[in-house]
Design an enzyme around this catalytic site. Sequence first.
Site, PDB file in Angstrom:
ATOM      1  N   SER A 173       0.840  -1.189   0.000  1.00  7.76           N
ATOM      2  CA  SER A 173       0.000   0.000   0.000  1.00  7.76           C
ATOM      3  C   SER A 173       0.876   1.240   0.000  1.00  7.76           C
ATOM      4  CB  SER A 173      -0.893   0.014   1.243  1.00  7.76           C
ATOM      5  OG  SER A 173      -1.597   1.235   1.321  1.00  7.76           O
ATOM      6  N   TYR A 228      -1.748   0.095  10.690  1.00  7.67           N
ATOM      7  CA  TYR A 228      -1.891  -0.350   9.303  1.00  7.67           C
ATOM      8  C   TYR A 228      -0.652   0.012   8.485  1.00  7.67           C
ATOM      9  CZ  TYR A 228      -3.678  -0.948   4.588  1.00  7.67           C
ATOM     10  OH  TYR A 228      -3.839  -1.337   3.277  1.00  7.67           O
TER      11      TYR A 228
END
Length: 185
Positions: free
Chosen positions: A141, A154
Amino acid sequence: MSKLTGKVAVVTGASKGIGAGIAKALAAEGASVVVNYASSKAGADAVVAAITVAGGKAVAVGGDVSKAAEAQGIIDAAIKTYGKLDVLVNNSGIYEFGALEAITEESFHKMFNINVLGALLVTQAAAKHLGEGGSIINIGSGVSRLTPPYSSIYTGTKGALDAITGVLARELGRGRFASTLLTQE
């Protein structure tokens, strides 16, 4: 003939979203696909149905990637069903956003166990089955570079996955198979 005809792919977290899209795309290119799910059998069955209606081959396989026996079971199902493994897509992942003061041990371990440990356990199970030309694709990501507020855990998991991908490319790559990192935003 499609470029993945005769190849077998496992896609973790493929019952919805990006994983479902990846599974369908691999099948459209001719791969036989194992559609992994942790909790949404109905979602995985829908992905399998879409693939088979389009003329592809797929099977839904349940398993929590953060548990070694279940990670092994996902790969075992691919070998039992299709006889080999050529592509592993480590897509399973969860995210939660919150301020620093809202972080709990439970949320930390849940995200790291699925997003990081899960990729390691499935890769560990798959590595012995991947031959020359095989691929491992870890879905990363942009958060590991963008570092948005309220995403400490995250972002940490995706940064760890970036580093692990580089390490495993060197450790496992040595002519056996290539390791690839794809990034999503």
